[in-house]
Write a protein that holds these residues in place. Sequence first.
Motif, PDB file in Angstrom:
ATOM      1  N   THR A  20      38.181  56.243  33.504  1.00 51.31           N
ATOM      2  CA  THR A  20      39.137  54.960  33.795  1.00 51.31           C
ATOM      3  C   THR A  20      38.526  53.723  33.847  1.00 51.31           C
ATOM      4  N   LEU A  21      37.237  53.764  34.664  1.00 47.77           N
ATOM      5  CA  LEU A  21      36.563  52.484  34.816  1.00 47.77           C
ATOM      6  C   LEU A  21      35.795  51.935  33.460  1.00 47.77           C
ATOM      7  N   ARG A  22      35.418  52.837  32.672  1.00 48.15           N
ATOM      8  CA  ARG A  22      34.889  52.493  31.317  1.00 48.15           C
ATOM      9  C   ARG A  22      36.052  51.774  30.410  1.00 48.15           C
ATOM     10  N   GLU A  23      37.495  52.760  30.296  1.00 52.01           N
ATOM     11  CA  GLU A  23      38.061  51.765  29.679  1.00 52.01           C
ATOM     12  C   GLU A  23      38.914  50.542  30.395  1.00 52.01           C
ATOM     13  N   ARG A  24      38.836  50.413  31.507  1.00 54.28           N
ATOM     14  CA  ARG A  24      39.275  49.401  32.190  1.00 54.28           C
ATOM     15  C   ARG A  24      38.390  48.752  33.349  1.00 54.28           C
ATOM     16  N   PRO A  25      37.363  48.160  32.969  1.00 49.28           N
ATOM     17  CA  PRO A  25      36.398  47.887  33.897  1.00 49.28           C
ATOM     18  C   PRO A  25      36.937  46.738  34.878  1.00 49.28           C
TER      19      PRO A  25
ATOM     20  N   PHE B 257      39.695  59.852  48.857  1.00 50.45           N
ATOM     21  CA  PHE B 257      39.230  58.940  48.361  1.00 50.45           C
ATOM     22  C   PHE B 257      40.108  58.410  47.236  1.00 50.45           C
ATOM     23  N   ASP B 258      40.685  57.301  47.455  1.00 45.16           N
ATOM     24  CA  ASP B 258      41.723  56.705  46.474  1.00 45.16           C
ATOM     25  C   ASP B 258      41.365  55.321  45.890  1.00 45.16           C
ATOM     26  N   PRO B 259      40.595  55.233  44.774  1.00 47.04           N
ATOM     27  CA  PRO B 259      40.506  53.817  44.204  1.00 47.04           C
ATOM     28  C   PRO B 259      41.600  53.090  44.005  1.00 47.04           C
ATOM     29  N   ASP B 260      42.782  53.387  43.983  1.00 51.89           N
ATOM     30  CA  ASP B 260      43.811  52.639  43.681  1.00 51.89           C
ATOM     31  C   ASP B 260      44.651  52.337  45.014  1.00 51.89           C
TER      32      ASP B 260
ATOM     33  N   GLY C 194      26.244  46.333  39.195  1.00 52.90           N
ATOM     34  CA  GLY C 194      25.309  47.692  39.068  1.00 52.90           C
ATOM     35  C   GLY C 194      26.249  48.711  38.527  1.00 52.90           C
ATOM     36  N   VAL C 195      27.401  48.857  39.004  1.00 50.70           N
ATOM     37  CA  VAL C 195      28.408  49.970  38.637  1.00 50.70           C
ATOM     38  C   VAL C 195      28.688  49.588  37.145  1.00 50.70           C
ATOM     39  N   GLY C 196      29.065  48.501  36.805  1.00 51.33           N
ATOM     40  CA  GLY C 196      29.570  48.221  35.584  1.00 51.33           C
ATOM     41  C   GLY C 196      28.501  48.280  34.310  1.00 51.33           C
TER      42      GLY C 196
END
Length: 416
Positions: free
Chosen positions: A266-271, A334-337, A367-369
């Motif tokens: 998800t984070l790759r597609e929506r940074p 753990f809920d990133p949303d 760093g994560v990005g």
Amino acid sequence: MTDPARFPFPPAGDVRPPDAYHGLRRTGTPHPVQLSSGQPALLVTRHEDVTAVLGDDRFSRAGYTELARPLFARKTESVLLATADAPDHTRRRRAILPAFTARRVRLLRPRLEALAEHLLDELTGGAPSGEADLVGGFTVPFPMQVICEVLGVPLDDGAMLRAEVDVLMSTSGHAREEVAATQARMDDYFTALVADKRRAAAAGTPADDLLTRLALRADDDPGQRLSDREVVALGSGMLMAGYETTGNSFGMCVLLLLRHPALVRTLRERPERIPAAVEEMLRFTSLNNTGGAPHLVTEDAELGGCPVAAGRIVVPLTDAANRDPGVFADPDAFDPDRPDVAAHLAFGHGRHLCLGAELARAELRIGVGALLRRFDDLELAVPEEELEWRRTMFINGVWRLPVRWSAAAPAAGRPA
């Protein structure tokens, strides 16, 4: 009646807080314990009460320090900001704050982005796949190099300083005599470094770094003067806080990513969702193995509906407050949303809100990005149960994070 439990509690050996916190949260009222110094204290777990202790002048960190009963071998002077009250805390914080404002961090972003890419270049060596320790090669060196550049500490001294900080940030892994000797060496190092900064300024070639500005402030601003001793202690304290906390927090963030491959996709597609995910990682992970800073109650107060008399010691547990079900829905998930994540207390609250919060956020997001862009695949290279947790350190995390990786193909328009 059973004797109060000893505190701090044993770390969980995971990103989560100690298991004992779960039971404390159910009661909500201040919980009696015995500190490792032998003193009785009350643990505070509710979000509302933790913010009260951190934000109300009736709860004094300096007052506890003055009891002269340290919990650990390290001198309280080594963390001058964390153990002081106004007016000393205000004066010291005001001197440091300009280096860590949101505007200053925005100006630093290009440097942070370039540094993250450089460190990953070194980590991979240009190979299309391989194995590496992310803690040793990226998550700790990244904030370490950043804080060295901000302070004006020579990067060549980084390895030596990390070894010294490992001793100072230990709760039980080193004898008091070894900690004292390490503290003396750190004091000598920063005393000499500050003297070098002052000589360079006197020669007309002042460096553009925080230690130089603090050293010159000692002379040039009588109303907010810092003593040489304060500059030295603040310098070493900021070095420790500036990379130990963020570096180990970053390692736990990466471990959460490895546990949640759907989130990685998800984070790759929506940074653009990386900032919110990082905030949930901060809320969810437990960074403080020692629980929190003891405070002395200076006036009668009330916490969790219970009277707390002046003279008592209270310890606010931010990691417990970050899982308060009265504030966070399903707090152990753990809920990133998560819509309520902004209320987390990972950076503290009130007068002791972490000065470097904006810089740490930027380092974690960048760093994560960078990791997500660099690697197509990233997985643990050992079974997770073989990870060694920092159980004898102030700051939670893993000593090493061995991973297998394969590099992403360069995107169109991005250099290889």
